[in-house]
Design an enzyme around this catalytic site. Structure first.
Site, PDB file in Angstrom:
ATOM      1  N   CYS A  39       0.840  -1.206   0.000  1.00 16.40           N
ATOM      2  CA  CYS A  39       0.000   0.000   0.000  1.00 16.40           C
ATOM      3  C   CYS A  39       0.874   1.255   0.000  1.00 16.40           C
ATOM      4  O   CYS A  39       1.522   1.551  -0.997  1.00 16.40           O
ATOM      5  CB  CYS A  39      -0.962  -0.045   1.196  1.00 16.40           C
ATOM      6  N   HIS A  43      -3.430  -5.681   1.332  1.00 18.08           N
ATOM      7  CA  HIS A  43      -2.664  -5.889   2.565  1.00 18.08           C
ATOM      8  C   HIS A  43      -2.548  -7.356   2.986  1.00 18.08           C
ATOM      9  O   HIS A  43      -3.383  -7.843   3.755  1.00 18.08           O
ATOM     10  CB  HIS A  43      -3.323  -5.105   3.702  1.00 18.08           C
ATOM     11  N   GLU A  71      -0.577  -8.549   5.151  1.00 19.79           N
ATOM     12  CA  GLU A  71      -0.285  -8.669   6.594  1.00 19.79           C
ATOM     13  C   GLU A  71      -1.544  -8.708   7.442  1.00 19.79           C
ATOM     14  O   GLU A  71      -1.477  -9.019   8.632  1.00 19.79           O
ATOM     15  CB  GLU A  71       0.655  -7.540   7.034  1.00 19.79           C
TER      16      GLU A  71
END
Lengths: 234, 89
Positions: A87, A196, A198
């Protein structure tokens, strides 16, 4: 010894601790790095996390790309260290010219937050080798300026060289050219993507799956890929 | 102190969602004869002294830092006339 993966915190980073957690869950040792330092602390790989560094002033990721530590990040990336930009981190890599293209405001003008299906278009980069070519994964997407742009010749080259690593499936959520969600450099050690990974690394805290709510862990593969790559190289 | 102005616009071929939103607002105000709006940036760089070297430096910074040539164009650099007799972009 577990590979050491540095996560750089910039003023305005939001997902640095999530990225550290993802590294740990993938079997690595997270190392917190600071934008104002010139030391990478001897890490084996790097993550530039999401957020709104410097309030997105000037352009997203532009001021962060000029931070002191970026000199070392660029040097390490050019020597082949695995580097992932997520991002805002992707925007930094583009601004630092480690990746081509640029990210602009979403075509619909709105911030978007959704669980997004992606297709892994290149499963041979340092960050995607634990996936199958063409595999579909679901990870969260949350951005206001995620529209991937580049001139026609660059897009053609990225497509032709297999450097489109992730592509949006079903819907292009932000007006990205060719529904590009993530790309790599020529060598395949530097990868940037807007969604994302994560945030999809632990059951109970990820996207919904057909099996159970919030059980998606499709993002883990990026981190385990890089950690495997470091171990192979050791 | 003299100020050099740098103006940057999103590339003409790219959609400018900010401008589009403003155009929509004008339309709702009944001002639909304004068929398009685009939004750019204006930088004002103040320096002690303007000379050819500084002007060259601003031209370089305009391309390398103040704009990103993938998505934006530097459309104008305005140098104060009294210091640079007619020197403009």
């Amino acid at each position: 010894m577990a590979p050491r993966v540095g996560v750089v915190t910039f003023p305005g980073s939001l997902d640095d601790r999530d990225a550290q957690r993802a590294v740990r869950l993938a079997g690595g040792e997270p190392v917190a790095l600071w934008h104002g330092s010139h030391s990478l602390e001897g890490v084996d790989a790097l993550v530039l996390p999401g957020g709104f560094s410097y309030g997105d002033y000037l352009r997203c990721g532009a001021i962060a790309s000029l931070s002191p530590i970026m000199a070392e990040v660029i040097e390490a990336a050019n020597k082949g260290m695995p580097v992932l930009g997520i991002c805002n981190g992707f925007q930094m890599l583009a601004e630092a010219h480690l990746l081509e293209g640029g990210l602009i405001r979403n075509s619909h003008g709105q911030f978007i937050c959704r669980d997004q299906v992606l297709r892994v278009e290149n499963a041979s980069t340092d960050w995607t080798s634990d996936f199958e070519q063409g595999q579909q994964i679901t990870i969260p997407l949350k951005n206001g300026e995620g529209g991937f742009m580049a001139d026609a010749a660059t897009i053609e080259r990225l497509e032709g060289e297999g450097r489109v690593v992730f592509r949006y499936v079903e819907v292009d959520p932000n007006g990205s050219l060719n529904a590009i969600a993530g790309i790599s450099n020529e060598r395949g050690n530097v990868v940037g993507l807007m969604p994302h990974p994560e945030h999809a690394v632990e059951e109970g805290f990820g996207p919904d799956t057909s099996a159970a709510m919030r059980n998606g862990t499709d993002g883990l593969g990026l981190f385990t890929s890089a950690i495997s790559r470091v171990l192979q190289a050791a | 102190m003299p100020t050099i102005v740098v103006e940057v616009m999103p590339k003409a071929e790219l959609l400018d969602p900010q401008g589009k939103a403003v155009a929509g607002a004008l339309h709702r105000l009944g001002k639909s004869h304004f068929t398009d709006v685009r939004i750019g940036k204006r930088f004002e760089l103040t320096v002690d002294d303007v000379n050819d070297e500084v002007i060259a430096e601003v031209r370089e910074l305009a391309e390398s830092v103040l704009s990103n040539s993938v998505i934006e164009d530097v459309v104008n650099i305005i140098v104060p006339e009294d210091v640079a007799a007619g020197e403009t972009h």
